[in-house]
Write a protein that holds these residues in place. Structure first.
Motif, PDB file in Angstrom:
ATOM      1  N   UNK A  24     -24.454  39.133  -6.032  1.00 38.76           N
ATOM      2  CA  UNK A  24     -24.594  39.553  -7.314  1.00 38.76           C
ATOM      3  C   UNK A  24     -24.553  41.223  -7.290  1.00 38.76           C
ATOM      4  N   UNK A  25     -24.730  41.657  -6.232  1.00 36.18           N
ATOM      5  CA  UNK A  25     -25.042  43.110  -6.154  1.00 36.18           C
ATOM      6  C   UNK A  25     -23.895  43.906  -5.656  1.00 36.18           C
ATOM      7  N   UNK A  26     -23.725  44.926  -6.356  1.00 37.93           N
ATOM      8  CA  UNK A  26     -22.675  46.006  -5.889  1.00 37.93           C
ATOM      9  C   UNK A  26     -23.331  47.170  -5.381  1.00 37.93           C
ATOM     10  N   UNK A  27     -23.185  47.739  -4.245  1.00 38.17           N
ATOM     11  CA  UNK A  27     -23.806  48.568  -3.394  1.00 38.17           C
ATOM     12  C   UNK A  27     -22.846  49.856  -3.223  1.00 38.17           C
ATOM     13  N   UNK A  28     -23.540  50.897  -3.578  1.00 32.73           N
ATOM     14  CA  UNK A  28     -22.636  52.251  -3.524  1.00 32.73           C
ATOM     15  C   UNK A  28     -23.457  53.316  -2.530  1.00 32.73           C
ATOM     16  N   UNK A  29     -22.883  53.739  -1.686  1.00 32.96           N
ATOM     17  CA  UNK A  29     -23.346  54.927  -0.628  1.00 32.96           C
ATOM     18  C   UNK A  29     -22.895  56.219  -0.985  1.00 32.96           C
ATOM     19  N   UNK A  30     -23.481  57.148  -1.086  1.00 29.84           N
ATOM     20  CA  UNK A  30     -22.949  58.662  -1.374  1.00 29.84           C
ATOM     21  C   UNK A  30     -23.508  59.516  -0.551  1.00 29.84           C
ATOM     22  N   UNK A  31     -22.784  60.532  -0.418  1.00 31.61           N
ATOM     23  CA  UNK A  31     -23.129  61.857   0.507  1.00 31.61           C
ATOM     24  C   UNK A  31     -23.773  62.797  -0.137  1.00 31.61           C
TER      25      UNK A  31
END
Length: 630
Positions: A462-469
Motif C-alpha cells: 500500500x506504499x508509494x516510495x519516491x527517491x529524489x536527488x
C-alpha cells in the motif's frame, strides 16, 4: 498535427515480441510492442518515440540510454508511435512548428534512422551513452563509441560536425529530397569492439599483432584492450582464444577497458596482465531493485568470468565475460521466498530474498554509512536479524564515490544484510554523482535524471516510495525537470501512503545544519498528502511534524557523529518531536492495517570516543493512510 505519409509508410499492424531483458546500466523497456529484432541485433523504442535500447543479441548489453532530436534548433517531441507490417517503427511528432516523422528500421548489424519533415534546415541528433567510461574515436564519416560489451559505429554521411556537450551531438544541414519532403538518414552499426567495426566497414589498411598473457605467461582471451597514442585512443580490440589481439594504427601505450584489471607491462608484441591467481569476490552478491515479480542479483569478481544463478530449480546464465555482473531474475511469484546460489568460476555463494506482494511487511531505513567500516558492519549485522523485506538508504553510502575501493568496503561490509534484504538507495553528497553509484544499483522501474535512475519511484503493497536527488542545485534546468517529474509522479499514485526520501533534510534543531529550504517540494508534499519524508546527511536522529508531513532525519549508519544537539548551537524548532545524538541507529517500518508503525533502534553509542553496544528504543511513531487524514 500529422503529416500525409509517403506511400511506403502506410500500412500498420502491432507486432508483439516475447519478453526481452536488456543488460547494462539502463535496461528499461517501456513497451515491448515497440521492439525490432533480427538474427543479430534488437532495438526498442520508448513510449516517447525515442530510441530506448539497442544491443547485440549475443550479449543484450545496451549502452545508449537516450537519443533525442532537434529540428531547426527546436526539440522534437512525439505524440504517436506505430509499428508497420514491414517491421519499421514510426514516431510522429513536431518541433512546435513543423511535423516530423522518425522511421526506425533494422539493418543486418544495426539500426537505420530516417528523419522526415518539410523544408528542414538543420537536424541535430544527441546521444547519451550509458556506460562507465566509454571510448570515443572519429574516423572518416564514422564516429565510434566503445562501451564495456558493445561498440557503436555511427555513420552520419552529411554530418558537418560531431562533438560532446554532455551528450554526443551530430549536426546536419544537408537533407535528401523525397517527394514533397526532405529526409536525413544515419546508421548505428554494432559489434563487440571498434576494431571489428573498422574491419566490417573496410577502414583497416594494416594491423599490428600482439599476444595478451597473464602472470604465468598463459594466453588470455576475451579481454578488451585500448591502444593509446599518448592519452588519445587509437583502437580498441578483443583478445582471441590463443591470446592474439590486433590493432590498427600506431600507439605507444595500452590500457584495459575494465578498470578492475591492470596491465603489468608490455613489449613490442606482448601485453602482460597483472592477473590474480585465484578468483575472489570484490563485491559479494547482493540484491537490489525488488518488485513483486523480479529482483536484481549483483556481484563483482577480481577475474573476468561468466556467471550462473540457480534459483528454485531454475538456471539463469549471464554470458557476459566480465568482472561485474548484474543479473535480472524475473517472472517470479509475488510474496514468495527464493533461495539463490550464485556461481562464478569456482566461486559459490548462497543468498535469499522474498518478493514483494504482501500488504503487511517490514522495511528498514538508515543512512550515512561512510568512514567507519567497522561501525557499518555492526549496524548491518543487527539489521539483518530483522528479516525485513528491503532496506532504504538515505545517502552517503561511501566516503568518496569516485574511489572504487570505497565501494568494495561498502558491499563486503554490508553483505550479511544485502544478501537477504534488497537495497534501494538515495544518492548523497559524498557519492559526488559518481558513475559507480549508478552501476551498482537498479530501481524496480525507470526514473529520471542520469542513467534514468537519479530519481525514481516504486510501489510495494500500500506504499508509494519516491527517491529524489537533493544534490541538484535549486532553480536550474535539472531542478525543474526533477520537480516536474515529482509532481507528475505524486499525481499518478493512488496508494494510501507516500514515503519520500532524499539526502539533505529541510530542518534541524542545530543552528546552520538544516539545508536551504526547498519550499516547492514541501508545498507539493503538503498538497498531495505525503505521509513521511526520510533524510540523512546530519549524523544523528531528529523527527519533525510540519503541515501534516512527518520529516525524519536518520544519519547514524557509521559516519562520524554530530553532537550539535548537546551544544549551545541547539535551538529546538516548535514542530520538533524527537532527537538523539551519538547513536548508531536504524528505523524499522511496520506496514500494518491502517497505519505504518516506526521504531527507531539504537545498537551502539559513542561516549568518550569509545563505542559500546546498546539496545535502546530512541523513538516510536505512526503515520496513517492519506484518506483518513484531514
Amino acid at each position: 498535427m500529422r503529416l500525409k505519409i509517403i506511400s511506403f509508410l502506410l500500412i500498420f499492424s502491432v507486432v508483439v515480441f516475447p519478453s526481452i531483458i536488456f543488460k547494462g546500466m539502463t535496461p528499461f523497456v517501456e513497451n515491448e510492442s515497440f521492439v525490432l529484432s533480427n538474427e543479430n541485433v534488437v532495438a526498442s523504442i520508448g513510449n516517447d518515440g525515442l530510441l530506448e535500447n539497442l544491443a547485440l543479441k549475443d550479449t543484450m548489453f545496451d549502452a545508449v540510454y537516450n537519443m533525442y532530436f532537434t529540428l531547426d534548433k527546436s526539440k522534437v517531441s512525439f505524440e504517436e508511435i506505430k509499428v508497420s507490417d514491414n517491421k519499421k517503427i514510426l514516431a510522429y511528432g513536431t518541433n512546435g512548428v513543423k511535423d516530423v516523422i522518425v522511421e526506425y528500421s533494422l539493418i543486418k548489424d544495426g539500426l537505420h534512422v530516417s528523419v522526415l519533415s518539410k523544408e528542414p534546415k538543420e537536424l541535430r541528433v544527441f546521444f547519451k551513452e550509458s556506460d562507465l567510461d566509454p571510448i570515443f574515436l572519429k574516423e572518416k564519416n564514422y564516429t565510434f563509441i566503445q562501451c564495456r560489451h558493445v561498440a557503436y559505429g555511427i555513420f552520419f554521411p552529411n554530418a558537418l560536425s560531431m562533438y560532446r556537450i554532455g551528450a554526443l551531438m551530430f549536426l546536419s544541414i544537408k537533407s535528401v529530397p523525397v517527394n514533397d519532403y526532405s529526409k536525413f538518414d544515419f546508421d548505428i552499426i554494432l559489434d563487440k569492439d571498434i576494431h571489428h567495426l573498422k574491419e566490417k566497414l573496410g577502414l583497416i589498411d594494416y594491423q599490428n599483432k600482439y599476444i595478451v598473457l597473464d602472470t604465468q605467461n598463459k594466453p588470455v582471451d576475451n579481454i578488451k584492450v585500448v591502444m593509446l597514442n599518448g592519452d588519445t585512443p587509437v583502437d580498441v580490440s578483443t583478445s582471441k582464444l590463443n591470446g592474439e589481439i590486433y590493432f590498427s594504427g600506431n600507439g605507444d601505450n595500452f590500457k584495459l577497458l575494465n578498470e578492475d584489471l591492470k596491465i603489468r607491462n608490455f613489449t613490442k608484441d606482448r601485453i602482460f596482465l597483472d592477473s590474480p591467481k585465484e578468483t575472489k569476490f570484490l563485491w559479494k552478491p547482493y540484491l537490489t531493485g525488488l518488485s513483486t515479480d523480479s529482483v536484481y542479483v549483483v556481484f563483482k569478481v577480481n577475474k573476468p568470468s561468466t556467471a550462473v544463478l540457480f534459483i528454485n530449480g531454475k538456471m539463469i546464465e549471464d554470458n557476459l565475460y566480465d568482472t561485474f555482473h548484474m543479473i535480472k531474475v524475473d517472472n517470479l511469484t509475488p510474496a514468495t521466498v527464493y533461495d539463490v546460489e550464485v556461481v562464478a568460476a569456482q566461486l559459490k555463494e548462497k543468498i535469499s530474498f522474498k518478493t514483494a506482494g504482501d500488504k503487511k511487511y517490514k522495511f528498514l531505513v538508515y543512512g550515512d554509512t561512510r568512514t567507519n567500516t567497522d561501525w557499518h558492519k555492526i549496524i548491518c549485522d543487527e539489521m539483518s536479524k530483522e528479516k525485513a523485506l528491503f532496506v532504504l538508504h538515505t545517502g552517503d553510502l561511501v566516503e568518496s564515490g569516485p574511489q572504487l575501493f570505497e565501494w568494495d568496503f561498502f558491499f563486503n561490509t554490508g553483505h550479511t544484510l544485502f544478501s537477504r534484504t534488497p537495497i534501494m538507495p538515495v544518492i548523497g553528497n559524498h557519492e559526488h554523482n559518481a558513475v559507480y553509484y549508478y552501476q551498482a544499483f537498479m530501481p524496480p522501474r525507470k526514473g529520471g535524471g542520469d542513467f534514468l535512475k537519479q530519481w525514481y519511484s516504486f510501489d510495494i503493497g500500500p506504499v508509494h516510495y519516491i527517491v529524489l536527488d537533493s544534490n541538484v542545485q535549486e532553480n536550474t534546468n535539472l531542478d525543474f525537470y526533477q520537480t516536474q517529474w515529482l509532481e507528475n509522479d505524486l499525481k499518478k499514485t493512488t496508494k494510501p501512503y507516500i514515503i519520500v526520501l532524499f539526502h539533505h533534510p529541510f530542518f534541524s534543531n542545530v543552528k546552520g545544519r538544516g539545508q536551504e529550504f526547498r519550499e516547492k517540494w514541501h508545498n507539493l508534499f503538503v498538497k498531495y498528502k505525503v505521509s513521511a519524508v526520510f533524510n540523512g546527511h546530519i549524523h544523528h536522529y531528529e523527527r519533525f511534524f510540519k503541515d501534516g508531513v512527518m520529516y525524519v532525519t536518520t544519519g547514524g549508519g557509521g559516519a562520524p557523529f554530530g553532537y550539535g544537539l548537546y551544544s549551545s548551537d541547539v535551538s529546538y524548532l516548535p514542530f520538533s518531536k524527537a532527537s538523539a545524538a551519538g547513536y548508531l541507529h536504524y528505523i524499522v517500518g511496520n506496514v500494518e492495517d491502517g497505519s505504518i508503525h516506526f521504531v527507531v533502534k539504537a545498537v551502539a553509542k559513542e561516549e568518550n570516543r569509545k563505542l559500546s553496544k546498546v539496545y535502546k528504543i530512541l523513538d516510536e511513531f505512526d503515520i496513517y493512510a492519506r484518506n483518513t487524514r484531514n
